[in-house]
Structure formats: structure tokens, C-alpha cells
Design a protein around this motif. Structure first.
Motif, short mmCIF file in Angstrom:
data_model
loop_
_atom_site.label_atom_id
_atom_site.label_comp_id
_atom_site.label_asym_id
_atom_site.label_seq_id
_atom_site.Cartn_x
_atom_site.Cartn_y
_atom_site.Cartn_z
N LEU A 155 0.82 -1.21 0.00
CA LEU A 155 0.00 0.00 0.00
C LEU A 155 0.86 1.26 0.00
CD1 LEU A 155 -2.69 -1.35 2.42
CD2 LEU A 155 -3.20 -0.40 0.17
N GLU A 167 2.22 1.63 -3.44
CA GLU A 167 1.21 2.13 -4.37
C GLU A 167 1.07 3.65 -4.27
OE1 GLU A 167 -3.55 1.44 -5.40
OE2 GLU A 167 -2.50 0.07 -4.04
N LEU A 168 1.08 4.17 -3.06
CA LEU A 168 0.98 5.61 -2.88
C LEU A 168 2.23 6.34 -3.35
CD1 LEU A 168 -0.76 5.71 0.63
CD2 LEU A 168 -1.79 6.33 -1.57
N ARG A 211 -4.36 2.35 3.39
CA ARG A 211 -5.50 1.89 2.59
C ARG A 211 -6.60 2.94 2.56
NH1 ARG A 211 -9.44 -2.01 5.47
NH2 ARG A 211 -10.00 0.08 6.25
N ARG A 225 -5.57 5.75 0.29
CA ARG A 225 -5.65 5.36 -1.11
C ARG A 225 -7.10 5.33 -1.60
NH1 ARG A 225 -5.35 -0.74 -2.40
NH2 ARG A 225 -7.36 -0.44 -1.32
#
Length: 376
Positions: free
Chosen positions: A62, A65-66, A272, A275
């Protein structure tokens, strides 16, 4: 959770909290997962322990991803400071940093220089306004400089450093080491300009202490020696005894021991939620609150030392009245939680800061202004 409105609805703290740059009260989802994971760890069953261990990989994925990065390049750290230690203790040459940086940067750089017998040398710069702009950095550049260490968002004023511009200035042969504690998850930026990014979940991610991380790009891993590499960072996976294996070639070389799985779970849930709501949407909501705070300060004649242009700021507004201690006391008496330090009073709103909190600030500054007028 999939919309900014749902995300804003999770802010269940009392009105009056404007101290997100210091500490983010834990979100409901983080609190819920803490209890669930703690129950699993309380059983002692291998299957339960394995379930909680999965949080480590979730947090790495996560955060990556950010960041727009690869999960294998993300390491979990007990603090952003420890992530900076991994980066700076493995450097040589001159590293540029501002004298007004948060101690996680400045003190770590100085300690790393001392430990290296000055193979690493701090190259301090002191801009007149404390802002690490390209002009400020350019004056310190020479062939001895190997890296620039900078806070993406200044903890005092909220000034946002221009990472792409700094990258262009220092060129591809120097490392850009970024402390993103005051920006990660709430400022929509391309972190590809950086080589090392450290952050922490205990402020804007509402994930509590111990939820730090550090990302090391392939270029950073080539140039930084993993001096603090521990038992989790060797070329041999698992526990190794009776031998001394070399550090791993991966980012895991920049770890000391196994991560705290409860902290990893909190970081995973905080990331999470960010996101799912969308960093850009969160940033836009915070920017609206900052606009309101600036308008309130201006209307009541309170000086502000923070940037006003949205592109140059984040969620921090530094109020700079003539009597900062008296203003801090007035805000506290009105039920507002802020940070008073030196000549300024730092106000920091989040996406979920409610209208009642901003109204409290308006009323408190109005009362403060009236008291100042009467006493004068």
C-alpha cells in the motif's frame, strides 16, 4: 470506503483539534484492526500469527502504491528517523541540508558525519526565510556534493519543497533524500524525483507511533552502504547462525530486525484509507480548510508566515502574532488544540476538520484581537 465524503465521515474526534502536524488521533478503522490483530496474537496459534504477519506485506504494497514504487523497495521502520539513519549513515561526500530542518534530518546528518570520521560532511544552508528552494540549494552545490536531504513540507511553516525542480537542479548523479512525514498521503506528488523517501503514519495517516517506512530506489541502493543492516537484511533468508552473511542486494538490507506486526497493520489500514479516498481529493479538502484559516487570520489581523500559494504549501499554517504565548493560551482556553513553538503558533487542519472547529478558531481570534485592542 471509496469516496472522500466517506473518508471525511471517519473523523470522529472532538471539534477543536487543529494539531494534525503533531499527531493524528487514530482513525476508527485503525482502532478496529488493532483490537482484531491483538486478539489473534493473543491466541498464540501459528495460523493466527501468520495472519497478522500478512500485515507486513500489505503495508509495503500500500505504501508502494501511494509512492508509485515497487513493494520490494519499501522497508518498514519504527520511525522515519531510523529510515533516515539507514540512508545517511551509509553516505559519503557532502550532503546539503537546511539548518532549520526538523532534527530527524539535521541531527541524524550530524551524527552520521561524526560516525564516519567526516567521510560524510554536512553542507548546511540557511535561507533567509528558511525555505529550501532551488536558489538556496544552488548556492551550496559543487563537485563534492553527493546528496540533498530535505523535508518535503517544512514542519514550521508548511512550505512545500519543489521535488522535481530540486531533482533537475542537483542532476542525476546526486541523491535526493526526502522526509515526507508532513506530506505523505495528503500531498499529491510524483515521488519519482526522489531516491529515498521516509515517512510515518502517526500524523496524517492516523495510524499511531511505530508505523514508519523508508523507500530506497535502485540508484539509492547502489550508492548507500547498508551500515545499520541487521539480521533481517542479509543475503541469506531466515535466521543465520555461526556465520556472518553479507547485506542483501535488496532494500531489505536497510532493516535491523523483524517489524512490529501491529504497527504494520496500523500503517496498512491508514494507507488503505488514504488510497481509497484519493490523495488528490484529500489534498483539495485540506487546501480549502487552509484557505479558510488564512482568511480568518487576515480578517483578525494575525500575521502568517506560511506560503499562501497552494502549490507551495500543505496543511500547516504558522500564525506569527506579536505575542505568540498569549495567543496560544487564548486558543487553548477556547478548546483548540494547536502547537505553540517559539515565535509562532502552528495550526494544522485535516480533510475531516469540521466547520465547528474553524468557527471556534474564528471566534477565538476575534476575542484575542479585541483583548489586544482593549489592552493597547
Amino acid at each position: 470506503m471509496s469516496t472522500i465524503e466517506e473518508y471525511v465521515g471517519t473523523f470522529d474526534n472532538e471539534s477543536g483539534y487543529l494539531n494534525w502536524a503533531a499527531f493524528g488521533p487514530l482513525s476508527p478503522s485503525v482502532r478496529e484492526e488493532i483490537f482484531a490483530d491483538a486478539d489473534l496474537l493473543g491466541s498464540g496459534r501459528p495460523s493466527s500469527l501468520s495472519l497478522v504477519w500478512e500485515r507486513v506485506g500489505q503495508a509495503q504494497e500500500l505504501v508502494a502504491e501511494l509512492l508509485g514504487a515497487e513493494a520490494d523497495d519499501v522497508t518498514l521502520q519504527p520511525s522515519s528517523t531510523q529510515g533516515l539513519m539507514h540512508a545517511l549513515y551509509g553516505m559519503t561526500g557532502a550532503v546539503i541540508a537546511g539548518t532549520a530542518e526538523f532534527p530527524s534530518v539535521s541531527l541524524t546528518l550530524e551524527r552520521a558525519a561524526a560516525a564516519s570520521n567526516r567521510a560524510l560532511t554536512p553542507r548546511w544552508v540557511t535561507p533567509a526565510d528558511g525555505r529550501m528552494t532551488t536558489d538556496a540549494v544552488a548556492e551550496a552545490l559543487d563537485d563534492e556534493v553527493t546528496a540533498l536531504a530535505v523535508s518535503h513540507v517544512d514542519f514550521r511553516t508548511g512550505f512545500r519543497a519543489d521535488l522535481p525542480a530540486l531533482r533537475e537542479l542537483i542532476g542525476p548523479d546526486r541523491l535526493l533524500i526526502v522526509d515526507a512525514v508532513q506530506s505523505f498521503g495528503v500531498v499529491d506528488v510524483d515521488y519519482a524525483a526522489a531516491d529515498v523517501v521516509v515517512g510515518h503514519g502517526y500524523k496524517w495517516l492516523r495510524a499511531g507511533r511505530g508505523s514508519g517506512f523508508a523507500w530506497f530506489s535502485p540508484r539509492a541502493r547502489e550508492r548507500i552502504t547498508p551500515v545499520l543492516s541487521g539480521i533481517t537484511g542479509t543475503v541469506v533468508p531466515g535466521l543465520v547462525v555461526d556465520e556472518l552473511p553479507a547485506p542483501a542486494a535488496s532494500a531489505q538490507a536497510f532493516t535491523v530486525s523483524q517489524p512490529d506486526t501491529l504497527a504494520a497493520g496500523r500503517l496498512a489500514i491508514g494507507a488503505r484509507d488514504i488510497r481509497d479516498a484519493g490523495v488528490a481529493a484529500i489534498e483539495a479538502r485540506i487546501a480549502e480548510h487552509v484557505d479558510t484559516i488564512l482568511e480568518i487570520a487576515d480578517r483578525h489581523g494575525i500575521a502568517v508566515s506560511s506560503p499562501r500559494d497552494r502549490a507551495s504549501r500543505a496543511g500547516i499554517v504558522a500564525l506569527s502574532p506579536e505575542e505568540p504565548a498569549r495567543l496560544a493560551a487564548a486558543l487553548a482556553n477556547a478548546g483548540l488544540v494547536v502547537t505553540a513553538r517559539g515565535s509562532s503558533v502552528r495550526v494544522a487542519a485535516h480533510a475531516g476538520t469540521d466547520a465547528a472547529t474553524l468557527q471556534l478558531l474564528d471566534e477565538a481570534l476575534a476575542a484575542f484581537g479585541n483583548e489586544t485592542f482593549i489592552s493597547a
